[in-house]
Scaffold this motif. Structure first.
Motif, PDB file in Angstrom:
ATOM      1  N   VAL A 137       1.171  -1.275   0.062  1.00 53.66           N
ATOM      2  CA  VAL A 137      -0.193   0.005   0.266  1.00 53.66           C
ATOM      3  C   VAL A 137       0.908   1.012  -0.225  1.00 53.66           C
ATOM      4  N   ASP A 172      -8.842  11.065  -1.336  1.00 57.20           N
ATOM      5  CA  ASP A 172      -8.734  10.797  -0.098  1.00 57.20           C
ATOM      6  C   ASP A 172      -7.565  11.422   0.230  1.00 57.20           C
ATOM      7  N   TYR A 232      -4.702  14.794   0.880  1.00 58.35           N
ATOM      8  CA  TYR A 232      -4.930  16.365   1.810  1.00 58.35           C
ATOM      9  C   TYR A 232      -3.987  17.069   0.319  1.00 58.35           C
ATOM     10  N   ARG A 242      -9.851  15.021   0.375  1.00 56.57           N
ATOM     11  CA  ARG A 242     -10.458  14.873   1.501  1.00 56.57           C
ATOM     12  C   ARG A 242     -10.255  16.720   2.350  1.00 56.57           C
ATOM     13  N   GLN A 265      -0.628   9.806  10.052  1.00 58.10           N
ATOM     14  CA  GLN A 265       0.063   8.208  10.197  1.00 58.10           C
ATOM     15  C   GLN A 265      -0.103   7.541   8.993  1.00 58.10           C
ATOM     16  N   LEU A 322      -2.645   0.278   5.816  1.00 54.60           N
ATOM     17  CA  LEU A 322      -3.965   0.811   5.832  1.00 54.60           C
ATOM     18  C   LEU A 322      -3.638   2.545   4.843  1.00 54.60           C
ATOM     19  N   GLY A 323      -2.829   2.574   4.407  1.00 51.28           N
ATOM     20  CA  GLY A 323      -2.970   4.547   3.925  1.00 51.28           C
ATOM     21  C   GLY A 323      -2.461   4.946   4.857  1.00 51.28           C
ATOM     22  N   PHE A 324      -3.512   6.223   4.949  1.00 51.17           N
ATOM     23  CA  PHE A 324      -2.953   7.217   5.624  1.00 51.17           C
ATOM     24  C   PHE A 324      -4.152   7.777   6.237  1.00 51.17           C
ATOM     25  N   ARG A 325      -3.656   8.570   7.624  1.00 50.21           N
ATOM     26  CA  ARG A 325      -4.617   8.822   7.999  1.00 50.21           C
ATOM     27  C   ARG A 325      -4.267  10.655   9.020  1.00 50.21           C
ATOM     28  N   LEU A 326      -4.872  11.560   9.460  1.00 50.81           N
ATOM     29  CA  LEU A 326      -5.112  12.531  10.136  1.00 50.81           C
ATOM     30  C   LEU A 326      -5.061  12.080  11.819  1.00 50.81           C
TER      31      LEU A 326
END
Lengths: 378, 751
Positions: free
Chosen positions: A217, A289, A291, A330, A350, A354-358
């Motif tokens: 990923v 998704d 940013y 996003r 992070q 699972l990809g990225f997230r804030l």
């Protein structure tokens, strides 16, 4: 297993950090604002923040510190914070060590005018030159004729320093998916700019596509310090020509030059900047998704803001937001606005399989209260 | 994007919670109101705030497929006892598993809360509710939301029906010899029920149990796909047909198989469970990595189901295979002779796994599998320890205890009254073996072999074990055990006679420090610690012979046993994970409830052979004595040695020394031990050690440049000591400490 990507609220300036699953830390630019040392200031106290982060991990060094270029808002107070090898007075105490310094070739070459001699830029250039001469602890990006000349003047040849030099279109040395879950693809500087340009600094800044990979990923972070539309256009043209379109993808884009309209087009526009055709292609490389990060002061949407000369430009923000919507992205985030303008906090992504997230910086009411002073009681 | 249109649009909300929530939504950064709706069904009147939510915490490539933007229906009920529901409205919202089972006309709903609304409402605010929704989305996307006792790939939902299965049940689903047999717990007040499944040999239909289970194995499915809910047998069958599972045929066949030859029509045949075992693979054609499972409850018995399916009929009080279908049932089961089955309601069941050791450890937060071990002594302490370790799945156990259960034991043993008269080890094994059934059952040995180390039977039990726990309350077991070189590591634990203290003596992994080496050091620890005054205090000391300090036949409350056994259980687990020997004691203050722990350094034991006697002393005592010698120079010094004999060995254990009495005479060439205060000191040592540690001999020093050999004067002294000790039937012992070395001298009167 995860990586972190952190953007620090340093006003109109840049500082971001990558922390890899194996603990290695890469810092992009360093902009410590004096006013950040004051509790009331919205700007972060960068020195103490980074120091505390390192202390927590029992470290006194960064694996890599990359200065994208020598402008004040990318190096401010760095010569007080880091240990520099070229002179005793920059050593000892609580200074933080740099295992490997990354600089664009221009930073080695650039000759400062007399009024700039005292600036930190000159000190960092001495440091970069010292390390290059020593033959260790540095990676120089791009290999213009002038660098060859400089090396020859120093009695060195380019071959002996080749292991410290990375050209545009290559991967930065010392990182791999297997060890670090990351690759740094160097887009800039590329040669013609150093040799043809007159204003060398911004044009020859470091630009990377940083690709994280966990179990197949990918997350692409496009790290641009300062740049202008024509440099970006060149990058797009070259990448396509060399079949590196894939290296134009972005999931997280550090918007060039604190959301300057001139990174999109030569014209700022009245209501909204219209990006050039080439830039538009680049903006459409944003993935679902994605940013957009503007490392800048808050961007207002009022009459005054539209007249503002210096970035951030509201017209540019409007344009970016249009394209973000088109790619089903996003959010457009401003470092000095998150989670709120009064108390900006670092933006932390992070990145994992699972990809990225804030990661949320927004605390509950009670926890905000116990972390801050409250008004005086009568 | 397609969304469920749920309820009918309204202009404004009338329910208080809905109004408050719409205000909170308006102020939130993560939610935007789309519209308001209302709905009425058997749950009563409800209002729905349709919102779009955006949340940065959702990872971009999450496995279940939760999106950054989701449309949700926040639903509030006019009835005061219904928890607000949250319905994801996106038509292709994934079946993440963490969902509530909803009515047929409703979209699925997020399983947000574990408690009842009665409990939740006490701290519920609309703002917290919104945070909870974001938390659910984030945790689900991160793959972190599941109840600890649930299989990972399973639905996470509240269902009125629970099915508890052995973790390895998949292996038996298609077995020709085994069935999954159900027992049914009586329905609870709200109608919900638990079914317990166990693997049983196929046999006659048994209607004692009120429920039948028909199980199937599916073709393999790729990881990550989660099953949808269905509401009727027809829908379920149709959906399975689409993936190539001919449920109708399979079900009919299995029913026919059960009713071959006819079965008496019985009123207990009232419930059916359909259980599907689904092999999971990573990619098409890949190997099966694990299994997932789904179960549906049907509120009619197997006979009725068969009749509805058209394969059975009632005939003269019997249920038989329909006579008109002849020998081959193929034609029948394909068509499905009747449509009556299609509308039969089916209810998804929550599947739980019965406990196995691995799960038990996970629920107990224990990582280590634990030892293969023997527990010698299944009394109050031993049975309590076994209880902890069985419940937490730590270790595999063999028990040894010759004793049997008397009525008074019931106050302290975790055993029920029917066990009176049973052997303690047997009773403990029987009751604890209920936990893991046939999986590595506890084995009990009731013969009096715990103390007979010559027995091959005993040695066989110990073979291949890696830990022996001594909870025998005797001195015999640990001392004899220590003599055996071929045995695994031993740990002794006991409560002191007044039960206020507990003690742990642990050998190191290499067994360089044996239990009998630790015992004298434990006594020295008592003699030199403030807490030691009352450590071995007892109510009826006059009965004590000095042969043990570990008996607990005095009055002890089960609380005390629980406190100490809890501490010791954890300490034994900790000790097992380390290499080292240890000596530890805990004191419980019953007034304050405080527990004070102390530990002693373990000193290397020095063994000296003197004729048939083995003398045990240790580096700690040696240092102490040499220090006294040096402090006294240029004069000689000495004093009384404290210790005890074990004449069955025979061995002498040296525990400590007393300082030279004040009336002793010391000069550079000699030492004459005085007597002032000595009796009181020795008596005090005896009292503190349950009459075990007393006078054992003498020591004195030699000046520099003199050897440690006994002088003429020393020999005279020895003769005197030997004569006196002979009246006790014991030898005299003397230690001489010279500049560089020591000698032990042992003398006894030969008649």
């Amino acid at each position: 297993m995860e990586s972190k990507l952190i953007f620090y609220p340093v006003g109109n300036g840049d500082t971001s950090q990558i922390i890899l699953p194996n603990g290695r830390r890469i810092l992009f630019d360093f902009c410590h604002r004096r006013q950040g040392e004051n509790d009331e200031s919205e700007v972060i106290d960068l020195k103490n923040t980074l120091k505390a982060e390192l202390e927590q991990e029992n470290r006194n060094y960064f694996d890599v510190v990359a200065f994208t270029h020598g402008d004040e808002d990318h190096i401010a107070n760095s010569t007080e914070f880091f240990e520099l090898k070229h002179a005793k007075k920059y050593q000892g105490g609580e200074r933080i060590k740099i295992n490997e310094l990354w600089v664009p070739a221009a930073m080695i070459l650039e000759s400062a005018t007399s009024t700039q001699q005292s600036s930190e830029m000159v000190i960092l250039r001495q440091e970069a030159r010292f390390r290059l001469k020593e033959g260790k602890g540095i990676q120089v990006f791009s290999k213009p004729e002038k660098l060859k000349e400089w090396l020859e003047n120093e009695g060195l040849n380019i071959e002996s320093r080749r292991h410290l030099i990375t050209d545009a279109g290559q991967l930065a040395k010392g990182f791999s998916y297997s060890n670090d879950n990351v690759e740094f693809f160097c887009h800039s500087p590329f040669i013609k700019h150093v040799d043809e340009g007159t204003e060398l600094r911004n044009e020859a800044a470091l630009i990377f596509q940083v690709r994280f990979k966990f179990s197949g990923v990918e997350t692409n972070f496009f790290a641009i310090g300062d740049s202008t539309y024509d440099v970006m256009e060149d990058i797009i043209t070259i990448s396509k020509k060399k079949h590196n379109e894939d290296r134009l993808k972005w999931d997280i884009l550090n918007i060039p030059h604190h959301c300057s309209a001139y990174a999109l087009s030569p014209e700022k526009g009245d209501a909204e900047t219209v990006p050039t055709k080439k830039i538009e292609e680049f903006l459409l490389q944003g993935q679902t998704d994605s940013y957009l990060i503007s490392s800048s002061n808050p961007i207002r949407d009022n009459e005054e803001a539209y007249k503002q000369k210096l970035p951030p430009h509201i017209q540019a923000k409007k344009a970016y937001e249009q394209y973000l919507k088109k790619v089903n992205g996003r959010k457009f985030l401003v470092t000095m606005e998150e989670p709120d303008e009064n108390q900006p906090k670092p933006l932390e992504f992070q990145i994992s399989n699972l990809g990225f997230r804030l990661i949320s910086q927004r605390a509950s009411g009670s926890s905000r209260l116990i972390q801050s002073k409250v008004p005086r009681a009568g | 994007m397609e969304y469920f249109e749920f309820g009918t649009p309204i202009d404004a909300c009338s329910l208080m919670t809905a109004q408050e929530t719409s205000r909170a939504v308006a102020l939130s950064n993560n939610f935007k109101i789309v519209e308001l709706r209302s709905h009425e069904n058997q749950k009563g009147y409800s209002e729905i705030i349709v919102v779009d939510t955006e949340y940065d915490g959702i990872p971009s490539s999450n496995v279940p497929g939760i999106r950054y933007r989701e449309r949700l229906g926040l639903r509030f009920f006019s009835s005061g006892n219904r928890t607000p529901e949250v319905h994801p409205l996106r038509k292709d919202f994934p079946n993440t598993g963490h969902l509530n089972h909803t009515l047929q006309d409703e979209p699925t709903s997020l399983c947000l809360y574990f408690e009842s609304w009665e409990t939740i409402r006490r701290s519920w605010t609309p703002q917290k509710h919104l945070h909870r929704i974001l938390w659910w989305l984030e945790q689900t996307a991160l793959g972190k939301l599941h109840k600890p006792d649930q299989p990972l790939e399973q639905f996470f939902f509240k269902s009125g029906y629970e099915l508890v299965l052995p973790p390895d049940f998949h292996e038996y689903v298609e077995s020709s010899e085994h069935n999954i047999r159900l027992s049914v717990c009586p329905p609870r007040k709200n109608g919900s029920m638990t079914f317990i499944g166990e693997i049983a040999k196929k046999g006659d239909v048994n209607w004692q149990i009120h429920a039948s289970c028909i199980s199937f194995t599916f073709p393999p499915v790729i990881h990550g796909s989660v099953e949808k809910f269905y509401y009727t047998l027809g829908d379920l069958t149709d959906s399975l047909n689409m993936r190539g599972v001919l449920l109708l045929e399979a079900l009919s066949k299995k029913i026919i198989e059960r009713f071959e030859g006819g079965v008496k029509d019985h009123p207990n045949d009232e419930r059916t469970v359909l259980l599907f075992s689904i092999p999971l693979i990573r990619q098409a054609g890949g190997e099966i990595e694990k299994y997932s499972s789904i179960a549906y409850f049907i509120g009619s018995g197997l006979s009725q189901l068969g009749i509805n399916l058209g394969v059975l009929e009632r005939h003269e009080g019997m249920v038989i295979i329909r006579r008109d279908i002849g020998g081959s049932h193929d034609g029948l089961v394909k068509s499905g002779n009747s449509e009556a089955w299609r509308t039969l309601p089916v209810f998804p069941m929550e599947i739980l796994f019965s406990l196995n050791r691995e799960l038990a450890r996970a629920y107990s937060g224990i990582e280590s599998v634990g030892p293969q071990a023997v527990l010698a002594g299944v009394g109050a302490l031993g049975s309590a320890l076994l209880g902890f370790w069985t419940r937490s799945g730590w270790g595999e156990w063999a028990l040894i205890d010759p004793d049997y259960i008397k009525p008074h034991n019931l106050t302290r043993l975790s055993i029920l009254p029917p066990a009176i008269g049973l052997n303690k080890a047997n009773a403990a094994a029987i009751s604890h073996n209920f936990f893991y059934q046939k999986d590595k059952p506890i084995v009990a040995y009731c013969e009096d072999i715990a103390e007979n180390f010559d027995s091959d039977e005993l040695l066989n039990i110990y073979k291949n074990k890696d830990l022996i726990i001594d909870a025998t309350t005797t001195l015999t077991f640990p001392r004899d055990f220590s003599k055996q070189d071929s045995l695994p590591r031993g740990i002794s634990v006991f409560l002191t006679p007044n039960a206020q203290n507990s003690v742990l003596l642990a050998e190191d992994k290499e067994r360089l420090f044996r239990l009998n080496h630790l015992e004298p050091q434990y006594y020295r620890f008592i003699l030199n610690s403030k807490w030691g005054d009352k450590h071995l205090e007892m109510n009826q000391s006059q009965y004590w012979s000095g042969a043990g300090c570990r008996d607990i036949s005095a009055a002890i409350s089960p609380e005390i046993v629980a406190i100490h056994s809890g501490i010791l259980s954890r300490q034994i687990r900790n000790t097992y994970e380390t290499q080292n020997a240890s000596i530890k004691v805990w004191h419980f203050d019953s007034a304050t409830g405080a527990v004070q722990g102390s530990h002693s350094n373990v000193e290397r034991t020095i063994k000296v052979q003197m004729g048939e006697y083995t003398i045990f002393w240790d580096e700690g005592l040696r240092r102490k004595i040499r220090k006294l010698r040096n402090e006294s120079l240029p004069n000689e010094t000495g004093g009384v040695l404290l210790g005890y004999f074990d004449l069955s060995y025979p061995a002498v254990y040296i525990v400590d020394t007393l300082l030279a009495p004040p009336d002793s005479h010391k000069d550079p060439t000699g030492f004459a031990r005085g007597k002032d205060g000595l009796l009181a000191q020795v008596e005090s040592a005896l009292e503190k050690t349950a009459q075990i540690v007393g006078y054992i001999g003498e020591w004195h020093s030699h000046p520099p440049k003199h050897s440690a050999c006994a002088s003429a004067e020393d020999l005279y002294l020895m003769a005197h000591l030997a004569k006196e000790m002979h009246s006790d039937g014991l030898p005299a012992l003397m230690l001489i400490v010279a500049e560089k070395n020591e000698t032990w001298n042992l003398a006894r009167v030969i008649e």
